[in-house]
Design a protein around this motif. Structure first.
Motif, mmCIF file in Angstrom:
data_model
loop_
_atom_site.group_PDB
_atom_site.id
_atom_site.type_symbol
_atom_site.label_atom_id
_atom_site.label_comp_id
_atom_site.label_asym_id
_atom_site.label_seq_id
_atom_site.Cartn_x
_atom_site.Cartn_y
_atom_site.Cartn_z
ATOM 1 N N ILE A 1 0.853 -1.198 0.000
ATOM 2 C CA ILE A 1 0.000 0.000 0.000
ATOM 3 C C ILE A 1 0.888 1.247 0.000
ATOM 4 C CG2 ILE A 1 -1.557 1.373 1.440
ATOM 5 C CD1 ILE A 1 -3.121 -0.679 0.176
ATOM 6 N N ALA A 2 1.950 1.206 0.837
ATOM 7 C CA ALA A 2 2.838 2.360 0.929
ATOM 8 C C ALA A 2 3.469 2.650 -0.424
ATOM 9 C CB ALA A 2 3.913 2.098 1.975
ATOM 10 N N SER A 3 3.924 1.598 -1.129
ATOM 11 C CA SER A 3 4.564 1.842 -2.422
ATOM 12 C C SER A 3 3.555 2.340 -3.442
ATOM 13 C CB SER A 3 5.249 0.576 -2.912
ATOM 14 O OG SER A 3 4.308 -0.429 -3.104
ATOM 15 N N MET A 4 2.318 1.856 -3.343
ATOM 16 C CA MET A 4 1.296 2.332 -4.280
ATOM 17 C C MET A 4 0.996 3.799 -4.051
ATOM 18 S SD MET A 4 -1.409 -0.736 -4.578
ATOM 19 C CE MET A 4 -2.841 0.242 -4.902
ATOM 20 N N VAL A 5 0.858 4.164 -2.759
ATOM 21 C CA VAL A 5 0.586 5.566 -2.437
ATOM 22 C C VAL A 5 1.744 6.439 -2.941
ATOM 23 C CG1 VAL A 5 0.357 7.187 -0.530
ATOM 24 C CG2 VAL A 5 -0.900 5.062 -0.504
ATOM 25 N N GLY A 6 2.972 5.925 -2.762
ATOM 26 C CA GLY A 6 4.132 6.666 -3.233
ATOM 27 C C GLY A 6 4.085 6.904 -4.731
#
Lengths: 343, 171
Positions: free
Chosen positions: B153-158
Protein backbone atom coordinates in the motif's frame (compact mmCIF):
# COMPACT_ATOMS: atom_id res chain seq x y z
CA UNK A 1 1.48 -43.75 -15.41
CA UNK A 2 0.06 -46.73 -17.24
CA UNK A 3 0.27 -46.96 -21.00
CA UNK A 4 -3.53 -47.01 -21.40
CA UNK A 5 -3.80 -43.81 -19.41
CA UNK A 6 -1.16 -42.22 -21.62
CA UNK A 7 -3.07 -43.20 -24.77
CA UNK A 8 -6.30 -41.91 -23.25
CA UNK A 9 -4.78 -38.51 -22.45
CA UNK A 10 -3.10 -38.34 -25.86
CA UNK A 11 -6.40 -39.06 -27.63
CA UNK A 12 -8.10 -36.42 -25.50
CA UNK A 13 -5.41 -33.85 -26.31
CA UNK A 14 -5.61 -34.56 -30.05
CA UNK A 15 -9.41 -34.38 -29.97
CA UNK A 16 -9.38 -31.12 -28.02
CA UNK A 17 -6.79 -29.68 -30.39
CA UNK A 18 -8.86 -30.62 -33.43
CA UNK A 19 -12.11 -29.35 -31.95
CA UNK A 20 -10.54 -26.06 -30.85
CA UNK A 21 -8.95 -25.40 -34.22
CA UNK A 22 -12.09 -26.46 -36.08
CA UNK A 23 -14.29 -24.19 -33.99
CA UNK A 24 -11.82 -21.33 -34.37
CA UNK A 25 -11.78 -21.79 -38.16
CA UNK A 26 -15.57 -21.86 -38.38
CA UNK A 27 -15.84 -18.94 -35.98
CA UNK A 28 -14.28 -16.81 -38.72
CA UNK A 29 -17.01 -17.97 -41.11
CA UNK A 30 -19.80 -17.38 -38.63
CA UNK A 31 -18.41 -14.01 -37.67
CA UNK A 32 -18.68 -12.93 -41.30
CA UNK A 33 -22.16 -14.40 -41.60
CA UNK A 34 -23.29 -12.67 -38.39
CA UNK A 35 -21.77 -9.39 -39.58
CA UNK A 36 -23.57 -9.78 -42.88
CA UNK A 37 -26.83 -10.48 -41.06
CA UNK A 38 -26.45 -7.37 -38.88
CA UNK A 39 -25.60 -5.21 -41.87
CA UNK A 40 -28.31 -6.66 -44.12
CA UNK A 41 -25.88 -8.31 -46.52
CA UNK A 42 -25.47 -11.93 -47.67
CA UNK A 43 -21.90 -12.56 -46.55
CA UNK A 44 -19.55 -15.25 -47.94
CA UNK A 45 -21.50 -17.58 -50.24
CA UNK A 46 -19.13 -18.55 -53.07
CA UNK A 47 -16.99 -21.40 -51.70
CA UNK A 48 -19.25 -24.44 -51.42
CA UNK A 49 -22.93 -24.40 -50.38
CA UNK A 50 -23.67 -21.30 -48.24
CA UNK A 51 -19.94 -20.59 -48.42
CA UNK A 52 -19.08 -23.20 -45.77
CA UNK A 53 -15.73 -23.95 -47.41
CA UNK A 54 -14.68 -20.32 -46.93
CA UNK A 55 -12.37 -20.96 -43.89
CA UNK A 56 -10.49 -23.63 -45.86
CA UNK A 57 -10.12 -21.28 -48.81
CA UNK A 58 -8.82 -18.54 -46.48
CA UNK A 59 -6.34 -20.93 -44.85
CA UNK A 60 -5.10 -22.15 -48.24
CA UNK A 61 -4.66 -18.61 -49.43
CA UNK A 62 -2.61 -17.69 -46.34
CA UNK A 63 -0.39 -20.75 -46.81
CA UNK A 64 0.43 -19.91 -50.42
CA UNK A 65 1.35 -16.28 -49.76
CA UNK A 66 5.01 -15.33 -49.67
CA UNK A 67 6.48 -15.74 -46.17
CA UNK A 68 8.22 -12.40 -45.87
CA UNK A 69 10.49 -11.14 -43.08
CA UNK A 70 11.31 -7.42 -43.23
CA UNK A 71 15.04 -6.58 -43.46
CA UNK A 72 14.98 -4.40 -40.33
CA UNK A 73 13.13 -6.94 -38.21
CA UNK A 74 14.65 -9.02 -35.40
CA UNK A 75 14.40 -12.31 -37.26
CA UNK A 76 13.96 -14.87 -34.47
CA UNK A 77 11.69 -12.74 -32.31
CA UNK A 78 9.65 -11.93 -35.41
CA UNK A 79 9.10 -15.64 -35.96
CA UNK A 80 8.49 -16.35 -32.25
CA UNK A 81 5.74 -13.73 -31.83
CA UNK A 82 2.90 -15.53 -33.66
CA UNK A 83 4.04 -18.85 -32.21
CA UNK A 84 3.74 -17.58 -28.63
CA UNK A 85 0.35 -16.04 -29.37
CA UNK A 86 -0.97 -19.34 -30.73
CA UNK A 87 0.63 -21.46 -27.99
CA UNK A 88 -0.81 -19.46 -25.10
CA UNK A 89 -4.23 -19.34 -26.75
CA UNK A 90 -4.31 -23.13 -27.16
CA UNK A 91 -2.94 -24.00 -23.70
CA UNK A 92 -5.88 -22.60 -21.72
CA UNK A 93 -8.23 -25.25 -23.14
CA UNK A 94 -6.34 -28.01 -21.35
CA UNK A 95 -7.75 -27.38 -17.85
CA UNK A 96 -11.39 -26.80 -18.82
CA UNK A 97 -13.73 -29.63 -17.77
CA UNK A 98 -15.89 -30.39 -20.79
CA UNK A 99 -18.26 -32.85 -19.15
CA UNK A 100 -18.70 -35.53 -16.48
CA UNK A 101 -16.77 -38.79 -16.74
CA UNK A 102 -17.41 -40.94 -19.80
CA UNK A 103 -17.18 -44.76 -19.55
CA UNK A 104 -15.60 -46.24 -22.68
CA UNK A 105 -14.61 -49.93 -23.04
CA UNK A 106 -14.90 -50.41 -19.29
CA UNK A 107 -12.62 -47.47 -18.53
CA UNK A 108 -13.52 -44.17 -16.98
CA UNK A 109 -12.43 -41.27 -19.15
CA UNK A 110 -12.39 -37.82 -17.53
CA UNK A 111 -13.29 -35.29 -20.19
CA UNK A 112 -10.64 -32.85 -19.02
CA UNK A 113 -7.01 -33.01 -20.09
CA UNK A 114 -5.58 -31.99 -16.71
CA UNK A 115 -7.51 -31.60 -13.48
CA UNK A 116 -4.96 -29.53 -11.59
CA UNK A 117 -5.95 -28.06 -8.25
CA UNK A 118 -5.11 -24.51 -9.39
CA UNK A 119 -6.95 -24.65 -12.72
CA UNK A 120 -8.30 -21.11 -12.72
CA UNK A 121 -4.87 -19.68 -11.83
CA UNK A 122 -3.39 -21.68 -14.71
CA UNK A 123 -5.82 -19.93 -17.05
CA UNK A 124 -5.04 -16.51 -15.55
CA UNK A 125 -1.32 -17.25 -15.96
CA UNK A 126 -1.62 -18.11 -19.62
CA UNK A 127 -3.83 -15.08 -20.18
CA UNK A 128 -1.19 -12.86 -18.63
CA UNK A 129 1.65 -14.27 -20.73
CA UNK A 130 -0.48 -14.15 -23.87
CA UNK A 131 0.50 -10.51 -24.15
CA UNK A 132 4.10 -11.52 -24.96
CA UNK A 133 3.11 -12.84 -28.38
CA UNK A 134 1.73 -9.45 -29.32
CA UNK A 135 4.50 -7.44 -27.65
CA UNK A 136 7.38 -9.45 -29.10
CA UNK A 137 5.84 -9.50 -32.57
CA UNK A 138 5.07 -5.80 -32.49
CA UNK A 139 8.51 -4.81 -31.28
CA UNK A 140 10.46 -7.20 -33.53
CA UNK A 141 8.72 -5.81 -36.62
CA UNK A 142 10.72 -2.59 -36.14
CA UNK A 143 7.82 -0.48 -37.28
CA UNK A 144 6.38 2.35 -35.23
CA UNK A 145 2.78 1.40 -35.93
CA UNK A 146 3.45 -2.16 -34.82
CA UNK A 147 5.11 -0.84 -31.67
CA UNK A 148 2.14 1.42 -30.92
CA UNK A 149 -0.16 -1.54 -31.36
CA UNK A 150 1.96 -3.72 -29.10
CA UNK A 151 2.12 -1.06 -26.38
CA UNK A 152 -1.60 -0.44 -26.52
CA UNK A 153 -2.30 -4.16 -26.33
CA UNK A 154 -0.04 -4.71 -23.35
CA UNK A 155 -1.24 -1.76 -21.29
CA UNK A 156 -4.83 -2.71 -21.99
CA UNK A 157 -4.34 -6.36 -21.07
CA UNK A 158 -2.50 -5.54 -17.82
CA UNK A 159 -5.19 -3.05 -16.80
CA UNK A 160 -8.11 -5.38 -17.42
CA UNK A 161 -6.42 -8.41 -15.89
CA UNK A 162 -6.78 -6.82 -12.43
CA UNK A 163 -10.57 -6.46 -12.51
CA UNK A 164 -10.81 -9.91 -14.08
CA UNK A 165 -8.68 -11.41 -11.30
CA UNK A 166 -10.84 -9.83 -8.59
CA UNK A 167 -13.98 -11.28 -10.22
CA UNK A 168 -12.30 -14.67 -10.26
CA UNK A 169 -11.52 -14.26 -6.55
CA UNK A 170 -15.23 -13.73 -5.80
CA UNK A 171 -16.07 -16.94 -7.65
CA UNK A 172 -13.30 -18.80 -5.83
CA UNK A 173 -14.69 -17.49 -2.52
CA UNK A 174 -18.14 -18.78 -3.47
CA UNK A 175 -16.98 -22.30 -4.34
CA UNK A 176 -13.99 -22.57 -2.01
CA UNK A 177 -11.63 -24.10 -4.56
CA UNK A 178 -9.30 -23.08 -7.36
CA UNK A 179 -9.97 -26.26 -9.31
CA UNK A 180 -12.28 -25.71 -12.27
CA UNK A 181 -13.93 -29.08 -11.75
CA UNK A 182 -14.83 -28.18 -8.16
CA UNK A 183 -16.12 -24.80 -9.31
CA UNK A 184 -18.38 -26.53 -11.87
CA UNK A 185 -19.53 -29.19 -9.41
CA UNK A 186 -20.52 -26.46 -6.94
CA UNK A 187 -23.00 -25.16 -9.55
CA UNK A 188 -24.97 -28.41 -9.78
CA UNK A 189 -28.19 -28.27 -11.78
CA UNK A 190 -29.42 -24.71 -12.08
CA UNK A 191 -27.38 -23.39 -9.14
CA UNK A 192 -25.26 -21.20 -11.43
CA UNK A 193 -22.92 -18.54 -10.16
CA UNK A 194 -24.39 -15.90 -12.45
CA UNK A 195 -27.52 -15.73 -10.28
CA UNK A 196 -25.43 -14.95 -7.20
CA UNK A 197 -22.76 -12.83 -8.88
CA UNK A 198 -24.35 -10.94 -11.80
CA UNK A 199 -22.04 -7.96 -11.30
CA UNK A 200 -18.92 -10.13 -11.34
CA UNK A 201 -20.20 -11.77 -14.52
CA UNK A 202 -20.68 -8.43 -16.30
CA UNK A 203 -17.22 -7.22 -15.28
CA UNK A 204 -15.61 -10.54 -16.19
CA UNK A 205 -17.30 -10.45 -19.58
CA UNK A 206 -16.11 -6.91 -20.31
CA UNK A 207 -12.58 -7.89 -19.26
CA UNK A 208 -12.69 -10.97 -21.50
CA UNK A 209 -13.53 -8.70 -24.41
CA UNK A 210 -10.49 -6.59 -23.58
CA UNK A 211 -8.21 -9.59 -23.00
CA UNK A 212 -9.04 -11.14 -26.36
CA UNK A 213 -8.55 -7.76 -28.07
CA UNK A 214 -12.04 -7.81 -29.49
CA UNK A 215 -14.10 -4.79 -30.43
CA UNK A 216 -14.95 -2.44 -28.77
CA UNK A 217 -11.51 -2.87 -27.16
CA UNK A 218 -9.54 -3.69 -30.31
CA UNK A 219 -7.32 -0.62 -30.13
CA UNK A 220 -4.24 -2.77 -30.63
CA UNK A 221 -5.25 -3.35 -34.24
CA UNK A 222 -7.12 -0.13 -34.81
CA UNK A 223 -6.83 0.19 -38.59
CA UNK A 224 -8.00 3.78 -38.78
CA UNK A 225 -5.07 4.93 -36.60
CA UNK A 226 -2.38 2.24 -36.80
CA UNK A 227 -2.64 0.71 -40.32
CA UNK A 228 -2.92 -2.86 -38.96
CA UNK A 229 -1.64 -2.53 -35.41
CA UNK A 230 0.86 -5.03 -34.05
CA UNK A 231 0.67 -7.28 -37.13
CA UNK A 232 1.27 -4.55 -39.72
CA UNK A 233 4.49 -6.16 -40.98
CA UNK A 234 3.21 -9.72 -40.93
CA UNK A 235 2.01 -11.69 -43.92
CA UNK A 236 1.28 -15.25 -44.93
CA UNK A 237 0.63 -17.85 -42.21
CA UNK A 238 2.38 -15.79 -39.51
CA UNK A 239 -0.39 -13.22 -39.92
CA UNK A 240 -2.80 -16.14 -40.06
CA UNK A 241 -1.51 -17.36 -36.69
CA UNK A 242 -2.20 -14.00 -35.06
CA UNK A 243 -5.70 -13.82 -36.48
CA UNK A 244 -6.34 -17.46 -35.66
CA UNK A 245 -5.03 -17.13 -32.10
CA UNK A 246 -7.65 -14.42 -31.55
CA UNK A 247 -10.43 -16.83 -32.52
CA UNK A 248 -8.95 -19.63 -30.43
CA UNK A 249 -8.87 -17.39 -27.37
CA UNK A 250 -12.42 -16.27 -28.23
CA UNK A 251 -13.49 -19.90 -27.97
CA UNK A 252 -11.55 -20.63 -24.77
CA UNK A 253 -12.71 -17.47 -23.02
CA UNK A 254 -16.32 -18.28 -23.92
CA UNK A 255 -15.73 -21.72 -22.41
CA UNK A 256 -14.21 -20.15 -19.28
CA UNK A 257 -17.18 -17.80 -18.90
CA UNK A 258 -19.61 -20.71 -19.13
CA UNK A 259 -17.56 -22.71 -16.62
CA UNK A 260 -17.23 -19.90 -14.08
CA UNK A 261 -20.68 -18.34 -14.28
CA UNK A 262 -23.06 -20.59 -16.22
CA UNK A 263 -22.40 -23.94 -14.63
CA UNK A 264 -20.25 -25.50 -17.35
CA UNK A 265 -21.75 -28.88 -18.19
CA UNK A 266 -24.55 -28.54 -15.61
CA UNK A 267 -28.08 -28.18 -16.88
CA UNK A 268 -31.49 -28.16 -15.16
CA UNK A 269 -32.92 -31.62 -14.65
CA UNK A 270 -29.52 -33.35 -14.87
CA UNK A 271 -30.36 -35.65 -11.96
CA UNK A 272 -32.68 -37.66 -14.23
CA UNK A 273 -29.72 -38.95 -16.24
CA UNK A 274 -26.55 -40.81 -15.36
CA UNK A 275 -23.54 -42.50 -16.94
CA UNK A 276 -22.72 -41.84 -20.57
CA UNK A 277 -26.07 -40.17 -21.34
CA UNK A 278 -25.31 -37.53 -18.72
CA UNK A 279 -21.79 -37.07 -20.08
CA UNK A 280 -22.98 -36.55 -23.64
CA UNK A 281 -25.80 -34.22 -22.58
CA UNK A 282 -23.19 -32.37 -20.50
CA UNK A 283 -21.00 -31.88 -23.57
CA UNK A 284 -24.04 -30.59 -25.48
CA UNK A 285 -24.88 -28.17 -22.64
CA UNK A 286 -21.29 -26.97 -22.37
CA UNK A 287 -20.92 -26.33 -26.10
CA UNK A 288 -24.34 -24.68 -26.35
CA UNK A 289 -23.31 -22.18 -23.69
CA UNK A 290 -19.91 -21.67 -25.29
CA UNK A 291 -21.38 -21.06 -28.74
CA UNK A 292 -23.90 -18.65 -27.27
CA UNK A 293 -21.07 -16.58 -25.77
CA UNK A 294 -19.13 -16.68 -29.03
CA UNK A 295 -22.26 -15.27 -30.66
CA UNK A 296 -22.50 -12.54 -27.99
CA UNK A 297 -18.88 -11.62 -28.73
CA UNK A 298 -19.78 -11.22 -32.43
CA UNK A 299 -22.95 -9.35 -31.53
CA UNK A 300 -21.00 -6.81 -29.48
CA UNK A 301 -18.31 -6.41 -32.12
CA UNK A 302 -20.76 -5.53 -34.86
CA UNK A 303 -22.91 -3.26 -32.66
CA UNK A 304 -20.69 -1.11 -30.47
CA UNK A 305 -18.10 1.28 -31.93
CA UNK A 306 -14.51 1.27 -30.74
CA UNK A 307 -13.50 3.10 -27.55
CA UNK A 308 -10.97 5.91 -27.43
CA UNK A 309 -7.82 4.92 -25.58
CA UNK A 310 -8.33 7.30 -22.63
CA UNK A 311 -11.92 6.06 -22.30
CA UNK A 312 -10.59 2.51 -22.21
CA UNK A 313 -8.16 3.26 -19.39
CA UNK A 314 -10.79 5.30 -17.52
CA UNK A 315 -13.28 2.44 -17.70
CA UNK A 316 -10.73 -0.14 -16.62
CA UNK A 317 -9.09 1.62 -13.71
CA UNK A 318 -11.76 3.98 -12.40
CA UNK A 319 -14.93 1.94 -12.91
CA UNK A 320 -14.36 -1.79 -13.23
CA UNK A 321 -11.67 -2.22 -10.56
CA UNK A 322 -13.46 -0.27 -7.76
CA UNK A 323 -16.80 -1.95 -8.54
CA UNK A 324 -15.24 -5.40 -8.52
CA UNK A 325 -13.43 -4.71 -5.23
CA UNK A 326 -16.70 -3.56 -3.61
CA UNK A 327 -18.42 -6.65 -5.03
CA UNK A 328 -15.69 -8.84 -3.54
CA UNK A 329 -16.02 -7.17 -0.12
CA UNK A 330 -19.80 -7.63 -0.10
CA UNK A 331 -19.43 -11.26 -1.11
CA UNK A 332 -16.94 -11.78 1.72
CA UNK A 333 -19.28 -10.15 4.24
CA UNK A 334 -22.23 -12.29 3.12
CA UNK A 335 -20.15 -15.46 3.32
CA UNK A 336 -18.89 -14.48 6.79
CA UNK A 337 -22.48 -13.76 7.88
CA UNK A 338 -23.69 -17.14 6.62
CA UNK A 339 -20.86 -18.88 8.44
CA UNK A 340 -22.06 -17.18 11.60
CA UNK A 341 -19.10 -14.89 12.29
CA UNK A 342 -21.27 -12.02 13.56
CA UNK A 343 -23.21 -14.01 16.13
CA UNK B 1 14.20 -40.66 -16.83
CA UNK B 2 14.48 -40.21 -13.11
CA UNK B 3 13.45 -37.14 -11.16
CA UNK B 4 17.07 -36.29 -10.45
CA UNK B 5 18.02 -36.09 -14.13
CA UNK B 6 15.07 -33.81 -14.79
CA UNK B 7 16.08 -31.62 -11.85
CA UNK B 8 19.66 -31.44 -13.12
CA UNK B 9 18.62 -30.54 -16.67
CA UNK B 10 16.13 -27.93 -15.45
CA UNK B 11 18.67 -26.45 -13.05
CA UNK B 12 21.25 -26.22 -15.82
CA UNK B 13 18.76 -24.55 -18.16
CA UNK B 14 17.77 -22.10 -15.43
CA UNK B 15 21.36 -21.09 -14.77
CA UNK B 16 22.04 -20.86 -18.50
CA UNK B 17 19.04 -18.57 -19.07
CA UNK B 18 20.03 -16.46 -16.05
CA UNK B 19 23.56 -16.10 -17.45
CA UNK B 20 22.16 -15.05 -20.83
CA UNK B 21 20.32 -12.21 -19.06
CA UNK B 22 23.70 -10.78 -18.07
CA UNK B 23 25.63 -11.70 -21.21
CA UNK B 24 23.28 -10.52 -23.97
CA UNK B 25 24.03 -6.96 -25.01
CA UNK B 26 20.56 -5.98 -26.08
CA UNK B 27 18.31 -4.87 -23.17
CA UNK B 28 15.11 -6.25 -24.70
CA UNK B 29 16.74 -9.64 -25.20
CA UNK B 30 17.97 -9.54 -21.59
CA UNK B 31 14.41 -9.01 -20.40
CA UNK B 32 13.13 -11.85 -22.56
CA UNK B 33 15.80 -14.16 -21.15
CA UNK B 34 14.73 -13.05 -17.67
CA UNK B 35 11.16 -14.05 -18.53
CA UNK B 36 12.49 -17.43 -19.64
CA UNK B 37 14.37 -17.70 -16.33
CA UNK B 38 11.14 -17.10 -14.40
CA UNK B 39 9.45 -19.87 -16.36
CA UNK B 40 12.27 -22.27 -15.59
CA UNK B 41 12.18 -21.32 -11.91
CA UNK B 42 8.44 -22.04 -11.96
CA UNK B 43 9.08 -25.45 -13.45
CA UNK B 44 11.50 -26.12 -10.60
CA UNK B 45 8.74 -25.16 -8.16
CA UNK B 46 6.43 -27.67 -9.83
CA UNK B 47 9.05 -30.39 -9.34
CA UNK B 48 9.03 -29.48 -5.64
CA UNK B 49 5.24 -29.97 -5.60
CA UNK B 50 4.61 -26.24 -5.14
CA UNK B 51 2.11 -25.64 -7.93
CA UNK B 52 0.53 -22.58 -6.40
CA UNK B 53 3.87 -20.84 -6.00
CA UNK B 54 4.79 -21.78 -9.59
CA UNK B 55 1.66 -20.26 -11.10
CA UNK B 56 1.76 -17.16 -8.91
CA UNK B 57 5.41 -16.67 -9.89
CA UNK B 58 4.38 -16.72 -13.56
CA UNK B 59 1.36 -14.46 -13.08
CA UNK B 60 3.16 -11.85 -10.97
CA UNK B 61 6.68 -11.82 -12.38
CA UNK B 62 6.44 -13.06 -15.96
CA UNK B 63 2.92 -11.79 -16.54
CA UNK B 64 2.93 -8.38 -14.91
CA UNK B 65 6.30 -7.06 -13.76
CA UNK B 66 8.34 -8.17 -16.76
CA UNK B 67 5.69 -6.87 -19.16
CA UNK B 68 6.12 -3.44 -17.58
CA UNK B 69 9.93 -3.75 -17.89
CA UNK B 70 9.58 -4.67 -21.54
CA UNK B 71 7.13 -1.84 -22.01
CA UNK B 72 9.61 0.75 -20.77
CA UNK B 73 12.56 -0.73 -22.70
CA UNK B 74 10.62 -0.82 -25.95
CA UNK B 75 9.72 2.83 -25.54
CA UNK B 76 13.32 3.82 -24.73
CA UNK B 77 14.59 2.04 -27.86
CA UNK B 78 18.08 1.41 -26.45
CA UNK B 79 20.82 0.29 -28.82
CA UNK B 80 24.39 -0.87 -28.43
CA UNK B 81 25.55 2.60 -29.47
CA UNK B 82 23.55 4.44 -26.86
CA UNK B 83 25.00 2.39 -24.01
CA UNK B 84 26.95 4.77 -21.79
CA UNK B 85 30.72 4.27 -21.47
CA UNK B 86 31.51 3.30 -17.89
CA UNK B 87 34.70 4.31 -16.11
CA UNK B 88 37.19 1.57 -15.24
CA UNK B 89 36.81 2.35 -11.50
CA UNK B 90 33.07 1.76 -11.72
CA UNK B 91 33.71 -1.59 -13.37
CA UNK B 92 36.15 -2.64 -10.62
CA UNK B 93 33.69 -1.50 -7.95
CA UNK B 94 30.86 -3.49 -9.52
CA UNK B 95 33.02 -6.62 -9.73
CA UNK B 96 33.93 -6.26 -6.03
CA UNK B 97 30.28 -5.69 -5.05
CA UNK B 98 29.14 -8.65 -7.13
CA UNK B 99 31.84 -10.85 -5.59
CA UNK B 100 30.77 -9.92 -2.08
CA UNK B 101 27.14 -10.72 -2.88
CA UNK B 102 28.27 -14.04 -4.34
CA UNK B 103 30.14 -14.87 -1.12
CA UNK B 104 27.06 -14.08 0.95
CA UNK B 105 24.93 -16.29 -1.29
CA UNK B 106 27.43 -19.16 -1.04
CA UNK B 107 27.37 -18.81 2.74
CA UNK B 108 23.58 -18.91 2.71
CA UNK B 109 23.56 -21.93 0.39
CA UNK B 110 25.97 -23.81 2.67
CA UNK B 111 23.26 -23.92 5.32
CA UNK B 112 20.64 -24.41 2.67
CA UNK B 113 22.04 -27.73 1.46
CA UNK B 114 21.24 -29.45 4.75
CA UNK B 115 17.75 -27.91 4.69
CA UNK B 116 17.25 -28.96 1.09
CA UNK B 117 18.18 -32.55 1.88
CA UNK B 118 15.68 -32.55 4.71
CA UNK B 119 13.04 -31.18 2.36
CA UNK B 120 13.91 -33.74 -0.31
CA UNK B 121 13.63 -36.51 2.27
CA UNK B 122 10.04 -35.47 2.85
CA UNK B 123 9.35 -34.83 -0.84
CA UNK B 124 5.79 -35.93 -0.29
CA UNK B 125 5.19 -32.87 1.87
CA UNK B 126 2.30 -30.97 0.40
CA UNK B 127 3.21 -27.61 1.83
CA UNK B 128 3.24 -25.99 -1.61
CA UNK B 129 -0.34 -27.00 -2.32
CA UNK B 130 -2.73 -24.12 -2.04
CA UNK B 131 -4.78 -25.27 0.96
CA UNK B 132 -1.74 -25.92 3.14
CA UNK B 133 -0.01 -22.76 2.00
CA UNK B 134 -3.12 -20.75 2.85
CA UNK B 135 -3.34 -22.34 6.30
CA UNK B 136 0.32 -21.52 6.95
CA UNK B 137 0.05 -17.94 5.69
CA UNK B 138 -2.99 -17.17 7.83
CA UNK B 139 -1.85 -18.91 11.01
CA UNK B 140 1.90 -19.16 11.54
CA UNK B 141 3.01 -16.36 9.23
CA UNK B 142 -0.01 -14.07 9.53
CA UNK B 143 1.92 -11.08 10.89
CA UNK B 144 4.63 -10.92 8.17
CA UNK B 145 1.95 -11.59 5.56
CA UNK B 146 -0.25 -8.68 6.71
CA UNK B 147 2.73 -6.36 7.23
CA UNK B 148 3.89 -6.97 3.66
CA UNK B 149 0.48 -5.79 2.44
CA UNK B 150 1.08 -2.50 4.26
CA UNK B 151 4.37 -2.27 2.38
CA UNK B 152 2.54 -2.66 -0.93
CA UNK B 153 0.00 0.00 0.00
CA UNK B 154 2.84 2.36 0.93
CA UNK B 155 4.56 1.84 -2.42
CA UNK B 156 1.30 2.33 -4.28
CA UNK B 157 0.59 5.57 -2.44
CA UNK B 158 4.13 6.67 -3.23
CA UNK B 159 3.67 5.99 -6.95
CA UNK B 160 0.37 7.86 -7.03
CA UNK B 161 1.94 10.79 -5.18
CA UNK B 162 4.83 10.99 -7.66
CA UNK B 163 2.43 10.95 -10.59
CA UNK B 164 0.28 13.68 -9.02
CA UNK B 165 3.23 15.97 -8.32
CA UNK B 166 4.37 15.81 -11.93
CA UNK B 167 0.92 16.79 -13.08
CA UNK B 168 0.89 19.91 -10.88
CA UNK B 169 4.18 21.09 -12.43
CA UNK B 170 2.70 20.74 -15.92
CA UNK B 171 -0.37 22.78 -14.97
Amino acid sequence: MEISELIEKLALIVALFGVTLGIAAYATYFERKVAAWFQDRIGPDRAGPFGILQPLADGGKLFFKEDFIPAAAEKWLFIMGPGIAMFTALMTGSVIPWSTDLVLFGQTVALQVADINIGILFIMGFLSIGVYGIMIGGWASNNKFSLYGAIRASSQMISYELAMGICVITIVMMSGSLSLRDIVNAQHGMNWNVFYQPLAFVIFFICSLAETNRAPFDLAECESELIGGYHTEYGSMKMGFYLFAEYVSLFTSSAVISVLFFGGFNFPGMDNFDGNTLAILGIVAMFTKTFFFIFVFFWIRWTIPRFRFDQLMHLGWKSLIPISIINMLITGLVIAFNEGWFK
Amino acid sequence: MSLETITTILGGLTIGAALMVVISRHPVRSVLYLVLTFFLISSNYILMNAQFLAVVNIIVYAGAIMVLFLFVLMLLNLDKDSEPKTHILVKIASVVAGGILFTVLIAALKDGIALGEAAAASAQNNEGLVQNLGQLLFSKYVLPFEVSSVLFIASMVGAVLLAKREKQVID
